[in-house]
Design an enzyme around this catalytic site. Structure first.
Site, PDB file in Angstrom:
ATOM      1  N   SER A  66     -31.135  30.559  14.282  1.00  0.00           N
ATOM      2  CA  SER A  66     -29.968  30.552  15.168  1.00  0.00           C
ATOM      3  C   SER A  66     -28.919  29.498  14.833  1.00  0.00           C
ATOM      4  O   SER A  66     -27.839  29.517  15.415  1.00  0.00           O
ATOM      5  CB  SER A  66     -30.407  30.351  16.612  1.00  0.00           C
ATOM      6  N   LYS A  69     -25.632  30.784  13.890  1.00  0.00           N
ATOM      7  CA  LYS A  69     -24.681  31.259  14.911  1.00  0.00           C
ATOM      8  C   LYS A  69     -23.449  30.362  15.043  1.00  0.00           C
ATOM      9  O   LYS A  69     -22.390  30.813  15.459  1.00  0.00           O
ATOM     10  CB  LYS A  69     -25.401  31.391  16.255  1.00  0.00           C
ATOM     11  N   TYR A 193     -27.065  40.681  11.365  1.00  0.00           N
ATOM     12  CA  TYR A 193     -27.567  39.582  12.217  1.00  0.00           C
ATOM     13  C   TYR A 193     -28.911  39.047  11.692  1.00  0.00           C
ATOM     14  O   TYR A 193     -29.082  37.837  11.501  1.00  0.00           O
ATOM     15  CB  TYR A 193     -27.700  40.076  13.660  1.00  0.00           C
ATOM     16  N   TYR A 245     -30.216  26.773  24.184  1.00  0.00           N
ATOM     17  CA  TYR A 245     -30.700  27.748  25.181  1.00  0.00           C
ATOM     18  C   TYR A 245     -30.896  27.050  26.524  1.00  0.00           C
ATOM     19  O   TYR A 245     -30.073  26.254  26.945  1.00  0.00           O
ATOM     20  CB  TYR A 245     -31.998  28.419  24.698  1.00  0.00           C
ATOM     21  N   VAL A 263     -35.137  28.867  15.786  1.00  0.00           N
ATOM     22  CA  VAL A 263     -36.593  28.980  15.938  1.00  0.00           C
ATOM     23  C   VAL A 263     -37.361  28.641  14.665  1.00  0.00           C
ATOM     24  O   VAL A 263     -38.586  28.540  14.703  1.00  0.00           O
ATOM     25  CB  VAL A 263     -37.088  30.359  16.454  1.00  0.00           C
TER      26      VAL A 263
HETATM   27  N1  GLU Z   1     -33.420  35.504  14.548  1.00  0.00           N
HETATM   28  C1  GLU Z   1     -33.907  34.937  15.770  1.00  0.00           C
HETATM   29  C2  GLU Z   1     -33.912  35.988  16.856  1.00  0.00           C
HETATM   30  O1  GLU Z   1     -32.985  36.707  16.935  1.00  0.00           O
HETATM   31  C3  GLU Z   1     -33.059  33.764  16.158  1.00  0.00           C
HETATM   32  C4  GLU Z   1     -33.551  33.053  17.382  1.00  0.00           C
HETATM   33  C5  GLU Z   1     -33.463  31.556  17.278  1.00  0.00           C
HETATM   34  O2  GLU Z   1     -33.376  30.975  16.210  1.00  0.00           O
HETATM   35  O3  GLU Z   1     -33.506  30.903  18.322  1.00  0.00           O
HETATM   36  O4  GLU Z   1     -34.804  36.121  17.621  1.00  0.00           O
END
Ligand code: GLU
Length: 311
Positions: A66, A69, A193, A245, A263
Site C-alpha cells: 500500500s 498508493k 492495482y 488505516y 502489509v
Molecule cells: N495489495 C494489498 C491489498 O490490496 C495492499 C494492502 C496493504 O498494503 O495494506 O490487500
C-alpha cells in the site's frame, strides 16, 4: 543535523530492533507474503543534504504494497488534478483497510485514497485512456525516476498470488463499478492495482523516492520539481490522517510524522524539511501496520525531536 549523529541513531535503533522478540504477525492473506522472514529489519533516513543513514536490511527489496498508493495518488493528481476528489474523499476511514460496509453507506465513494477501495478508484483514473500494461509501465517508471534507480521491478509472484486470492478487493471494485465510480473493466483496474502493490523496493530506494514529499515537492539533490509545494503539503496531510488505516491516530500520537504503511511491513515516513525515512519489518500489528516499524519510528522521532507536533 550532524550526519555522524544521524548514523549513530539509525545504527542504535537498528541494533535495538534486532534484539526484540515481539515482532508482530507477517501478513498471510496474500500467500506469497506469508513466507517472508519476520526477523528482517531495515531502516534508512535521508536528510536534506542527501546524506543516507542506513541500518539492518537497508538494501533488501520487499513488497511495498500500500505504500504504492502515495505514488499512484501523486500520478493521478498530476493527470486529473482536483477531479480526483470527485471519486474519492479525504477523511480518515476509521475502518479496516478493506472494509466494504462503509462503501455501501457512502454510495461507492471511498473515504480516502489510501484505503483499498480509494486506491483502486485512483488506479482506475490512471488507467483511463491507456492499456493496463501502459498504465503499469507509467507507474513503475515513475517509481524508478523518483528513486533514481532503474533496477526497481514488480514481483510477479506476489502480483499473481494476490490476483488469485484478492476476492475482497474484487468485491470492492465491483461494488464501486455498480455505482459508476470506475470507468474501466474491473479486471483491468484490479490487474494494475495488484501489480503496483507488488512493486519490490528496498528501504534505500523507498526513502529516495519519498524525498520530494519532505522538501516541498522537490528532490533537493537532483533539483527535479515533482509536484508543487501545495500538492506535497496536501499529500503529507493525507498520509498523516489516513496513512495507517484505523491505526492512523495512534501513529500520529506516537510518531508524529506523515507516513504510509503497507502489509509487506514497510512504512514511508516524511519529516518535512528534514528527511525522508523508510523502515521495514514484516510483522504487523492488529491494524495491519508494521509493528516494529512503528516502534522504530517512534524511537527515531523522539531521539531527534522530529515530531511535527513539537520536540
Ligand atoms: N495489495 C494489498 C491489498 O490490496 C495492499 C494492502 C496493504 O498494503 O495494506 O490487500
Amino acid at each position: 543535523m550532524n550526519p555522524d549523529h544521524l548514523d549513530q541513531i539509525v545504527a542504535e535503533i537498528s541494533g535495538e530492533m534486532a534484539q526484540r522478540v515481539d515482532r508482530g504477525e507477517v501478513a498471510s492473506y496474500i500467500p506469497e507474503l506469508a513466507g517472508v522472514d519476520p526477523q528482517r529489519f531495515g531502516l534508512v533516513v535521508i536528510d536534506a543534504n542527501g546524506h543516507v543513514a542506513a541500518g539492518g536490511d537497508a538494501d533488501v527489496p520487499f513488497s511495498i504494497q500500500s505504500i504504492s498508493k502515495v505514488f499512484t495518488l501523486t500520478l493521478a493528481l498530476g493527470k486529473s488534478g482536483d477531479r480526483v476528489w470527485r471519486r474519492v474523499g479525504r477523511e480518515p476511514s476509521g475502518s479496516a483497510f478493506n472494509s466494504i460496509v462503509q462503501l455501501e453507506r457512502e454510495r461507492g465513494i471511498p473515504r480516502n485514497p489510501f484505503i483499498n477501495a480509494g486506491a483502486i478508484a485512483v488506479t482506475d483514473l490512471i488507467l483511463s485512456g491507456h492499456l493496463p500494461r501502459e498504465a503499469l509501465g507509467e507507474i513503475l517508471r515513475f517509481m524508478q525516476f523518483l528513486a533514481g534507480d532503474s533496477s526497481i521491478v514488480i514481483d510477479e509472484a506476489v502480483a499473481a498470488s494476490e490476483q488469485r486470492t484478492g476476492f475482497r478487493n474484487a468485491a470492492l471494485a465491483n461494488y464501486m463499478k455498480s455505482f459508476g465510480v470506475l470507468d474501466n473493466p474491473v479486471e483491468y483496474t484490479l490487474g494494475v492495482y495488484f501489480h503496483h502493490c507488488a512493486i519490490a523496493m528496498s528501504c534505500r530506494q523507498l526513502a529516495m523516492a519519498g524525498r520530494f514529499l519532505a522538501h516541498n515537492g522537490r528532490n533537493p539533490s537532483t533539483g527535479h520539481n515533482v509536484v508543487s509545494t501545495q500538492r506535497a503539503r496536501r499529500i503529507n496531510a493525507l498520509m498523516l490522517t489516513c496513512g495507517h488505516y484505523d491505526g492512523s491516530g495512534e501513529f500520529a500520537y506516537r510518531v508524529g510524522l506523515p507516513g504510509k504503511s503497507g502489509v509487506g511491513g514497510g512504512v514511508l515516513a516524511v519529516a518535512p524539511g528534514k528527511a525522508s525515512i523508510a523502515v521495514w519489518s514484516p510483522g504487523l500489528d492488529a491494524a495491519g501496520n508494521s509493528h516494529l516499524g512503528r516502534i522504530a519510528l517512534e524511537a527515531l522521532t523522539k531521539r531527534l525531536g522530529w515530531s511535527i507536533f513539537g520536540v
